[in-house]
Design a protein around this motif. Sequence first.
Motif, PDB file in Angstrom:
ATOM      1  N   THR B 178      31.738  -2.632  35.894  1.00 56.96           N
ATOM      2  CA  THR B 178      31.080  -3.854  36.368  1.00 56.96           C
ATOM      3  C   THR B 178      30.565  -3.726  37.800  1.00 56.96           C
ATOM      4  OG1 THR B 178      33.256  -4.708  36.943  1.00 56.96           O
ATOM      5  CG2 THR B 178      32.337  -5.448  34.853  1.00 56.96           C
ATOM      6  N   SER B 179      31.280  -2.961  38.635  1.00 54.59           N
ATOM      7  CA  SER B 179      30.838  -2.926  40.037  1.00 54.59           C
ATOM      8  C   SER B 179      29.885  -1.774  40.336  1.00 54.59           C
ATOM      9  CB  SER B 179      32.040  -2.877  40.987  1.00 54.59           C
ATOM     10  OG  SER B 179      32.613  -1.599  41.017  1.00 54.59           O
ATOM     11  N   ILE B 180      29.903  -0.722  39.518  1.00 56.38           N
ATOM     12  CA  ILE B 180      29.049   0.438  39.818  1.00 56.38           C
ATOM     13  C   ILE B 180      28.075   0.743  38.667  1.00 56.38           C
ATOM     14  CG2 ILE B 180      29.003   2.910  40.370  1.00 56.38           C
ATOM     15  CD1 ILE B 180      30.298   1.301  42.608  1.00 56.38           C
ATOM     16  N   THR B 181      28.636   0.977  37.471  1.00 52.24           N
ATOM     17  CA  THR B 181      27.798   1.499  36.390  1.00 52.24           C
ATOM     18  C   THR B 181      26.660   0.530  36.034  1.00 52.24           C
ATOM     19  OG1 THR B 181      29.782   2.541  35.514  1.00 52.24           O
ATOM     20  CG2 THR B 181      27.861   2.501  34.074  1.00 52.24           C
ATOM     21  N   LEU B 182      27.005  -0.717  35.752  1.00 46.05           N
ATOM     22  CA  LEU B 182      25.964  -1.645  35.291  1.00 46.05           C
ATOM     23  C   LEU B 182      24.921  -1.945  36.373  1.00 46.05           C
ATOM     24  CD1 LEU B 182      27.897  -4.059  32.916  1.00 46.05           C
ATOM     25  CD2 LEU B 182      26.404  -2.145  32.349  1.00 46.05           C
ATOM     26  N   PRO B 183      25.345  -2.312  37.597  1.00 41.44           N
ATOM     27  CA  PRO B 183      24.290  -2.546  38.584  1.00 41.44           C
ATOM     28  C   PRO B 183      23.506  -1.281  38.920  1.00 41.44           C
ATOM     29  CG  PRO B 183      26.482  -2.933  39.541  1.00 41.44           C
ATOM     30  CD  PRO B 183      26.675  -2.684  38.087  1.00 41.44           C
ATOM     31  N   GLY B 184      24.189  -0.129  38.944  1.00 37.96           N
ATOM     32  CA  GLY B 184      23.499   1.125  39.274  1.00 37.96           C
ATOM     33  C   GLY B 184      22.501   1.531  38.204  1.00 37.96           C
ATOM     34  N   ALA B 185      22.855   1.242  36.952  1.00 36.85           N
ATOM     35  CA  ALA B 185      21.975   1.643  35.847  1.00 36.85           C
ATOM     36  C   ALA B 185      20.977   0.545  35.492  1.00 36.85           C
ATOM     37  CB  ALA B 185      22.832   1.983  34.618  1.00 36.85           C
ATOM     38  N   ALA B 186      21.088  -0.604  36.168  1.00 38.34           N
ATOM     39  CA  ALA B 186      20.259  -1.759  35.790  1.00 38.34           C
ATOM     40  C   ALA B 186      18.748  -1.459  35.759  1.00 38.34           C
ATOM     41  CB  ALA B 186      20.551  -2.936  36.720  1.00 38.34           C
ATOM     42  N   PRO B 187      18.204  -0.716  36.744  1.00 35.62           N
ATOM     43  CA  PRO B 187      16.755  -0.468  36.668  1.00 35.62           C
ATOM     44  C   PRO B 187      16.351   0.216  35.354  1.00 35.62           C
ATOM     45  CG  PRO B 187      17.566   0.112  38.839  1.00 35.62           C
ATOM     46  CD  PRO B 187      18.779  -0.183  37.996  1.00 35.62           C
ATOM     47  N   GLY B 188      17.112   1.228  34.941  1.00 32.59           N
ATOM     48  CA  GLY B 188      16.812   1.936  33.695  1.00 32.59           C
ATOM     49  C   GLY B 188      17.042   1.058  32.472  1.00 32.59           C
ATOM     50  N   ILE B 189      18.154   0.324  32.490  1.00 32.14           N
ATOM     51  CA  ILE B 189      18.498  -0.528  31.349  1.00 32.14           C
ATOM     52  C   ILE B 189      17.431  -1.607  31.165  1.00 32.14           C
ATOM     53  CG2 ILE B 189      20.160  -2.234  30.498  1.00 32.14           C
ATOM     54  CD1 ILE B 189      22.360  -0.602  31.953  1.00 32.14           C
ATOM     55  N   LEU B 190      17.027  -2.235  32.262  1.00 29.88           N
ATOM     56  CA  LEU B 190      16.035  -3.319  32.161  1.00 29.88           C
ATOM     57  C   LEU B 190      14.670  -2.786  31.744  1.00 29.88           C
ATOM     58  CD1 LEU B 190      17.139  -5.442  35.224  1.00 29.88           C
ATOM     59  CD2 LEU B 190      17.270  -6.115  32.837  1.00 29.88           C
ATOM     60  N   SER B 191      14.324  -1.591  32.204  1.00 32.63           N
ATOM     61  CA  SER B 191      13.065  -0.974  31.759  1.00 32.63           C
ATOM     62  C   SER B 191      13.088  -0.783  30.258  1.00 32.63           C
ATOM     63  CB  SER B 191      12.910   0.420  32.344  1.00 32.63           C
ATOM     64  OG  SER B 191      12.387   0.414  33.510  1.00 32.63           O
ATOM     65  N   THR B 195      10.655  -2.429  27.425  1.00 28.88           N
ATOM     66  CA  THR B 195       9.930  -1.638  26.418  1.00 28.88           C
ATOM     67  C   THR B 195      10.276  -2.150  25.031  1.00 28.88           C
ATOM     68  OG1 THR B 195      10.160   0.249  27.885  1.00 28.88           O
ATOM     69  CG2 THR B 195       9.445   0.730  25.649  1.00 28.88           C
ATOM     70  N   GLY B 196      11.546  -2.511  24.844  1.00 24.14           N
ATOM     71  CA  GLY B 196      12.002  -3.049  23.556  1.00 24.14           C
ATOM     72  C   GLY B 196      11.284  -4.336  23.190  1.00 24.14           C
ATOM     73  N   VAL B 197      10.983  -5.159  24.180  1.00 25.07           N
ATOM     74  CA  VAL B 197      10.260  -6.414  23.940  1.00 25.07           C
ATOM     75  C   VAL B 197       8.908  -6.120  23.288  1.00 25.07           C
ATOM     76  CG1 VAL B 197       9.098  -8.333  25.147  1.00 25.07           C
ATOM     77  CG2 VAL B 197      11.429  -7.734  25.751  1.00 25.07           C
ATOM     78  N   GLY B 198       8.233  -5.065  23.768  1.00 25.11           N
ATOM     79  CA  GLY B 198       6.940  -4.680  23.180  1.00 25.11           C
ATOM     80  C   GLY B 198       7.110  -3.987  21.837  1.00 25.11           C
ATOM     81  N   GLN B 199       8.087  -3.092  21.806  1.00 22.88           N
ATOM     82  CA  GLN B 199       8.344  -2.327  20.568  1.00 22.88           C
ATOM     83  C   GLN B 199       8.645  -3.290  19.412  1.00 22.88           C
ATOM     84  OE1 GLN B 199       8.948   1.170  19.903  1.00 22.88           O
ATOM     85  NE2 GLN B 199       9.426   0.596  17.798  1.00 22.88           N
ATOM     86  N   ALA B 200       9.382  -4.351  19.694  1.00 22.51           N
ATOM     87  CA  ALA B 200       9.752  -5.312  18.649  1.00 22.51           C
ATOM     88  C   ALA B 200       8.508  -5.947  18.031  1.00 22.51           C
ATOM     89  CB  ALA B 200      10.664  -6.388  19.243  1.00 22.51           C
ATOM     90  N   TRP B 201       7.513  -6.259  18.856  1.00 23.75           N
ATOM     91  CA  TRP B 201       6.280  -6.853  18.318  1.00 23.75           C
ATOM     92  C   TRP B 201       5.582  -5.905  17.361  1.00 23.75           C
ATOM     93  CZ3 TRP B 201       5.216 -11.414  17.381  1.00 23.75           C
ATOM     94  CH2 TRP B 201       5.445 -12.456  18.283  1.00 23.75           C
ATOM     95  N   MET B 202       5.502  -4.638  17.790  1.00 24.73           N
ATOM     96  CA  MET B 202       4.772  -3.659  16.975  1.00 24.73           C
ATOM     97  C   MET B 202       5.441  -3.504  15.614  1.00 24.73           C
ATOM     98  SD  MET B 202       4.032  -0.897  19.892  1.00 24.73           S
ATOM     99  CE  MET B 202       3.712  -1.549  21.511  1.00 24.73           C
ATOM    100  N   GLN B 253      13.419  -9.499  35.351  1.00 24.05           N
ATOM    101  CA  GLN B 253      13.665  -8.139  35.856  1.00 24.05           C
ATOM    102  C   GLN B 253      13.510  -8.085  37.387  1.00 24.05           C
ATOM    103  OE1 GLN B 253      10.798  -5.333  34.362  1.00 24.05           O
ATOM    104  NE2 GLN B 253      12.226  -3.632  34.475  1.00 24.05           N
ATOM    105  N   ASN B 254      12.439  -8.690  37.884  1.00 19.36           N
ATOM    106  CA  ASN B 254      12.219  -8.677  39.333  1.00 19.36           C
ATOM    107  C   ASN B 254      13.322  -9.425  40.069  1.00 19.36           C
ATOM    108  OD1 ASN B 254       9.942  -7.199  39.041  1.00 19.36           O
ATOM    109  ND2 ASN B 254       8.566  -8.951  39.052  1.00 19.36           N
ATOM    110  N   ARG B 255      13.797 -10.495  39.458  1.00 21.17           N
ATOM    111  CA  ARG B 255      14.862 -11.290  40.078  1.00 21.17           C
ATOM    112  C   ARG B 255      16.155 -10.455  40.141  1.00 21.17           C
ATOM    113  NH1 ARG B 255      16.662 -15.050  43.329  1.00 21.17           N
ATOM    114  NH2 ARG B 255      18.640 -15.879  42.674  1.00 21.17           N
ATOM    115  N   LEU B 256      16.476  -9.797  39.024  1.00 16.16           N
ATOM    116  CA  LEU B 256      17.722  -9.022  38.982  1.00 16.16           C
ATOM    117  C   LEU B 256      17.664  -7.779  39.869  1.00 16.16           C
ATOM    118  CD1 LEU B 256      18.604  -9.231  35.174  1.00 16.16           C
ATOM    119  CD2 LEU B 256      19.805 -10.333  37.054  1.00 16.16           C
ATOM    120  N   LEU B 257      16.458  -7.260  40.064  1.00 11.82           N
ATOM    121  CA  LEU B 257      16.332  -6.026  40.854  1.00 11.82           C
ATOM    122  C   LEU B 257      15.744  -6.295  42.231  1.00 11.82           C
ATOM    123  CD1 LEU B 257      15.007  -3.576  38.096  1.00 11.82           C
ATOM    124  CD2 LEU B 257      17.353  -3.966  38.818  1.00 11.82           C
TER     125      LEU B 257
END
Lengths: 244, 261
Positions: B178-191, B195-202, B253-257
């Motif tokens: 909670t204190s390192i992994t998730l916030p540290g990986a957040a940029p990649g996870i949110l990206s 991408t999933g939001v678009g992929q789901a439409w297709m 995403q911008n708010r969280l990052l």
Amino acid sequence: MSDALVRVADLTFGYPGAKQPVFRGLDLNIAEGEFVALVGGSGVGKSTLLRNVAGLVPATSGRIQFARPCSAGRRDTAFVFQDTRLLPWRRVRANVGYGLTGLKLSADERHARIDETLRLTAMTDYGDRWPHAVSGGQAQRVGLARALAVRPRLLLMDEPFSAVDALTRQHLQDQLIEIWQRLGMAVLFVTHDIEEAAYLADRVCVMRGSPAEIVHDETVAMRHPRNRNDNDFRRFTQRVANQL
Amino acid sequence: MSTSDSRQRRLAGRLRRPLLGLVGVAAFILLWKLAYMFTWAPRGTLPDPFSIPAALVNEWRNNHLLPAVGSSLIHYVWGLAVGTLLGFGVGLLAASSSWFDDFHYMLARVLRPIPPLAWVVFAIAWFHVSHAGAAFVISIGVFWVNYFATAAGVANVDPRYYELAQAFGHGSFIKRVTSITLPGAAPGILSGMRTGVGQAWMTLIAAELLGVPGMGQQMNAAAGVGAYGAVVVYMLAISLIYSISDGLFSLVQNRLLRWRP
């Protein structure tokens, strides 16, 4: 030494598979409130010893003992890293309070502790900033504040001022002395700069050899504030340099 | 140079991009109109661009558009939510536990290359032609995007932060995550999530073309009777809804990052 806060006894550390240990049978006592500087060449094992004492890396054998259990709301040790290691996703205040989670402190006490520590390190005005918005010297003060916030009995500092410019470094050294005198915790300070060690510490220990050992352990018989141009100061640094 | 001159110049600079964008759209419509007039596509398969507003009104009045959008949104939200949660969870586990990584990597290599649409057969067999079937197919595509993004994001967290966590009483697995992994990986996870939001439409439209109710099915039905204007209406509706969902996600995403320089 009977009133030792920390006793490091017969400590050996070696990396798995290495032909010989980094250090072997090392002994070091640090008294309550004492400022000890550890100097030595690169790779001699100073930072490794610091990590052993902090419990970040387990020693191969030997003992590290604290005099008595730590009181509530404090930690035995806190670490100040050379690279500051501020968490970029936490504001300065939240970085300072990082180590307070898990200590028996109420929310009010936690806030008060953070405020007090920010004041001590002259960072009160920067509490709401993100780490990327502070300078190198300020970041190092935040790193120091984060360690001080847990009111450690032993503050472990790993070449904390080596990455800042000379002027900032002198300022940080003076600030550290002032904070140490006010809070009275023991400090184990790793540096390769003999002058820095002589300027700050009560005692300077020299590590040398392979496996390394403490080859010289000398009390600095000069009052603070010290003068780097003083003859006694120069003679002291020369004596230590001769041991390296 | 006077102040009003520089203000005009700044205004012109700011307007340049949207104006050029509009010119680009107009050029595309002109080209489309020419293709329609000179029958560059087989006769009857390309609608007149100026007939699209009428087709939109027609779909609205016949009560086809809103139910189709609503139905598609049900598949979309369920498929996206399930795929995102599972992809994130398995990706996190894969990057955090070497045992789990060893345990699943071979299976992941076998399953990853299978396109989500290949699962349509099983979706129909297991869930019949239903919302659940379409959501299942969508979730598979979204799963892989989030799985890889999360695993890569977690693997790229600076290991020195874990030493810091240990030094300051955050050494337990939960506190580290909670204190390192998730916030540290957040940029990649949110990206990955974006991408999933678009992929789901297709995947959604493709899954619906096979009969599950929604915009894809309406497009298929309209094409079957030669109503290509209606097909374009649904295409534009898809574009609009995707733009809105992507825009909303980018705000989150911008708010969280916001901690990033």
